[in-house]
Design a protein around this motif. Sequence first.
Motif, short mmCIF file in Angstrom:
data_model
loop_
_atom_site.label_atom_id
_atom_site.label_comp_id
_atom_site.label_asym_id
_atom_site.label_seq_id
_atom_site.Cartn_x
_atom_site.Cartn_y
_atom_site.Cartn_z
N ILE A 199 36.17 -51.71 51.70
CA ILE A 199 36.41 -51.46 53.30
C ILE A 199 37.89 -51.71 53.54
CG2 ILE A 199 35.77 -52.29 55.51
CD1 ILE A 199 33.27 -50.84 54.67
N ALA A 219 36.52 -32.08 60.73
CA ALA A 219 37.73 -31.87 61.38
C ALA A 219 38.74 -31.58 60.22
CB ALA A 219 38.07 -33.54 61.75
N GLY A 239 42.07 -32.83 59.13
CA GLY A 239 43.22 -33.92 59.66
C GLY A 239 42.69 -34.56 60.68
N VAL A 252 44.35 -46.30 60.87
CA VAL A 252 43.05 -46.61 60.04
C VAL A 252 42.82 -45.60 58.66
CG1 VAL A 252 40.57 -46.43 59.95
CG2 VAL A 252 41.51 -47.56 61.77
N THR A 256 43.32 -46.54 54.69
CA THR A 256 42.16 -46.25 53.84
C THR A 256 42.64 -45.72 52.61
OG1 THR A 256 40.94 -46.32 55.80
CG2 THR A 256 40.03 -45.41 53.52
N CYS A 267 38.36 -29.02 48.96
CA CYS A 267 38.15 -28.80 50.31
C CYS A 267 37.23 -27.31 50.34
CB CYS A 267 39.42 -28.61 51.20
SG CYS A 267 40.56 -27.46 50.29
N SER A 268 37.01 -26.86 51.65
CA SER A 268 36.24 -25.59 51.96
C SER A 268 37.41 -24.60 51.82
CB SER A 268 35.46 -25.60 53.12
OG SER A 268 36.11 -25.65 53.91
N LEU A 273 36.08 -39.21 49.11
CA LEU A 273 35.35 -39.49 50.39
C LEU A 273 34.17 -38.68 50.95
CD1 LEU A 273 39.18 -38.82 51.43
CD2 LEU A 273 37.63 -40.59 52.11
N VAL A 274 33.60 -38.27 49.69
CA VAL A 274 32.34 -37.31 50.12
C VAL A 274 31.03 -38.02 49.42
CG1 VAL A 274 31.31 -35.07 50.32
CG2 VAL A 274 33.66 -35.38 50.34
N GLY A 325 31.66 -33.35 61.26
CA GLY A 325 32.12 -33.47 59.92
C GLY A 325 33.01 -32.79 59.38
N GLY A 331 40.17 -33.54 55.31
CA GLY A 331 39.75 -34.60 56.53
C GLY A 331 40.89 -35.52 56.88
N VAL A 343 41.41 -38.76 56.34
CA VAL A 343 41.83 -39.74 55.16
C VAL A 343 42.40 -38.78 54.42
CG1 VAL A 343 41.16 -41.59 53.78
CG2 VAL A 343 39.94 -41.51 55.86
N ALA A 403 35.42 -44.03 48.62
CA ALA A 403 35.58 -44.58 49.93
C ALA A 403 34.86 -44.03 51.02
CB ALA A 403 37.46 -43.75 50.19
N1 LIG Z 1 36.01 -47.17 52.98
C1 LIG Z 1 36.77 -47.50 54.30
O1 LIG Z 1 37.23 -48.38 54.80
C2 LIG Z 1 36.79 -46.06 55.20
C3 LIG Z 1 37.74 -46.13 56.13
C4 LIG Z 1 37.60 -44.82 56.79
C5 LIG Z 1 36.85 -43.52 56.69
N2 LIG Z 1 35.89 -43.89 55.75
C6 LIG Z 1 34.87 -42.95 55.21
O2 LIG Z 1 35.74 -41.75 54.71
C7 LIG Z 1 35.19 -40.63 54.96
C8 LIG Z 1 36.11 -39.58 55.52
O3 LIG Z 1 36.64 -40.10 56.63
P1 LIG Z 1 37.56 -39.00 57.27
O4 LIG Z 1 38.26 -39.90 58.71
O5 LIG Z 1 38.59 -38.29 56.52
O6 LIG Z 1 36.48 -38.21 58.08
P2 LIG Z 1 36.66 -36.73 58.50
O7 LIG Z 1 38.01 -36.65 59.26
O8 LIG Z 1 35.52 -36.40 59.58
O9 LIG Z 1 36.60 -35.77 57.37
C9 LIG Z 1 36.02 -34.59 57.41
C10 LIG Z 1 36.37 -33.92 56.22
O10 LIG Z 1 35.48 -34.04 55.13
C11 LIG Z 1 35.29 -32.54 54.62
N3 LIG Z 1 34.11 -32.31 53.85
C12 LIG Z 1 32.85 -32.44 54.36
N4 LIG Z 1 31.94 -32.13 53.30
C13 LIG Z 1 32.73 -31.85 52.20
C14 LIG Z 1 32.31 -31.63 50.77
N5 LIG Z 1 31.07 -31.48 50.51
N6 LIG Z 1 33.32 -31.55 49.96
C15 LIG Z 1 34.46 -31.74 50.34
N7 LIG Z 1 35.14 -32.25 51.44
C16 LIG Z 1 33.90 -32.15 52.43
C17 LIG Z 1 35.44 -31.74 55.67
O11 LIG Z 1 36.18 -30.40 55.17
P3 LIG Z 1 35.24 -29.13 55.36
O12 LIG Z 1 35.57 -29.04 56.94
O13 LIG Z 1 36.37 -28.09 54.53
O14 LIG Z 1 33.95 -29.00 55.06
C18 LIG Z 1 36.47 -32.05 56.62
O15 LIG Z 1 37.73 -31.93 56.40
C19 LIG Z 1 33.99 -40.75 56.13
O16 LIG Z 1 32.70 -40.97 55.21
C20 LIG Z 1 34.48 -42.30 56.33
O17 LIG Z 1 33.38 -42.76 56.97
C21 LIG Z 1 35.67 -44.93 54.92
#
Ligand SMILES: NC(=O)c1ccc[n+]([C@@H]2O[C@H](COP(=O)([O-])OP(=O)(O)OC[C@H]3O[C@@H](n4cnc5c(N)ncnc54)[C@H](OP(=O)(O)O)[C@@H]3O)[C@@H](O)[C@H]2O)c1
Length: 375
Positions: free
Chosen positions: A316, A361, A363, A172, A176, A221-222, A258-259, A359, A200, A202, A280
């Motif tokens: 999506i 993770a 990787g 997934v 994405t 990133c942070s 992604l944010v 929120g 994160g 993605v 995204a």
């Molecule tokens: N469009 C699609 O088809 C699709 C598919 C999959 C996922 N998504 C969406 O994509 C997003 C990311 O998914 P994911 O699987 O990567 O989630 P994830 O693994 O939970 O990503 C978390 C990451 O987001 C970072 N983050 C949080 N706040 C931030 C900010 N203000 N600025 C920059 N980075 C920040 C965090 O970094 P820190 O710990 O450093 O804050 C963490 O590393 C989600 O909203 C998910 O719903 C969309």
Amino acid sequence: MKLKRILKWSARVILIALVLGFLVGFIAYWTSTNDCDRKTAPGNPMKAIVHCEYGSPDILKLEDIEKPVPNYNQVLVKVHAASLNPLDLTIRGPWLIRPILGLRKPKDTRLGVDYSGTVEAVGKNVTQFKPGDEVFGGRNGALADYVCALADRGVVLKPANITFEQAASVPVAAITALQGLRDKGKIHSGQKVLINGASGGVGTFAVQIAKSFGTEVTGVCSTRNLDMVRSIGADHVIDYTKEDFTKGAQRYDLIFDLVGNHSFSERRRILNPNGICVMAGLGGAGWHEGFATRLLGELNGYLRSRLVSQKFIAYIAQFNKRDMTVLGDLMQSGKITPVIDKTYKLSDVPAALKYLETGHARGKVVIIVAQDNKT
Ligand SMILES: NC(=O)c1ccc[n+]([C@@H]2O[C@H](COP(=O)([O-])OP(=O)(O)OC[C@H]3O[C@@H](n4cnc5c(N)ncnc54)[C@H](OP(=O)(O)O)[C@@H]3O)[C@@H](O)[C@H]2O)c1
């Protein structure tokens, strides 16, 4: 007189429609059911994560259910590892999507999509796989000992140079990133690309995929993730806790966001005249403060970009075998290496999902399903 009669009849029709709508909704809600209501003892059991109701990760149970049998076009895979995605948090049953998930109870009681494992048996029509093949793919209900996947859709061979845990973290998240950058963002060599949310699930794939296209990548990133994002190939990193990337002088051809925590105007300011912003996601997994505002902000961005030269695109991701093969090749050639944050046992999925829900993770979060097998 005539107008009064029309108004009276209109009011009656609206009232009847409302009462009927309420009745249909009420009946649909109370008749919404799932296979937990028809549970029988499994003849050939396997372990699987099951949720009969909506709720927090604590409602998840590790239960014995019937081991699946592949049909003519399927392969039966013994799952070695699986990974979690924000998608799995639909167990909370957000009302907006309950018409699809099931109004009162989840229609699908199984959880997980991404898996890797070994083919145990193949259907009569399957020629591409044989028992013993190491594979990975996407299938609903992946958090289980076994899954059945359509041979021409949900499964591809695992490159020998990557582990089962790494392979399970791909489907997934990497699809994405690939579809967002390549199909929506029209990424090409020489471009300047910014990835917001680079650390994160993605984001870590997006950084590496963008580099594989020969682009110059900036990852946002942070502080604690700066070194990791640099180590997977980002040419530049921006610490969002110290710097607002939309205020800088740099301009980008592509923003993979992604944010979604910056407005249309702020992001437009740092996009080149024909640049693309791919919207995204709305931040890390789980419900968080600002989620609804960000959602409205992305809708606003999409609508307003119709009137300007830059494009703001939402999408999506769609699972398909062709892209899974592309990702397999990228891993085989060493261009992408999945980043794994934490691993958990199948019985610890509730804890794993709670961690993902923070929120933050770094990787992917991976579940080891078959402890006794090579991973
Ligand atoms: N469009 C699609 O088809 C699709 C598919 C999959 C996922 N998504 C969406 O994509 C997003 C990311 O998914 P994911 O699987 O990567 O989630 P994830 O693994 O939970 O990503 C978390 C990451 O987001 C970072 N983050 C949080 N706040 C931030 C900010 N203000 N600025 C920059 N980075 C920040 C965090 O970094 P820190 O710990 O450093 O804050 C963490 O590393 C989600 O909203 C998910 O719903 C969309």
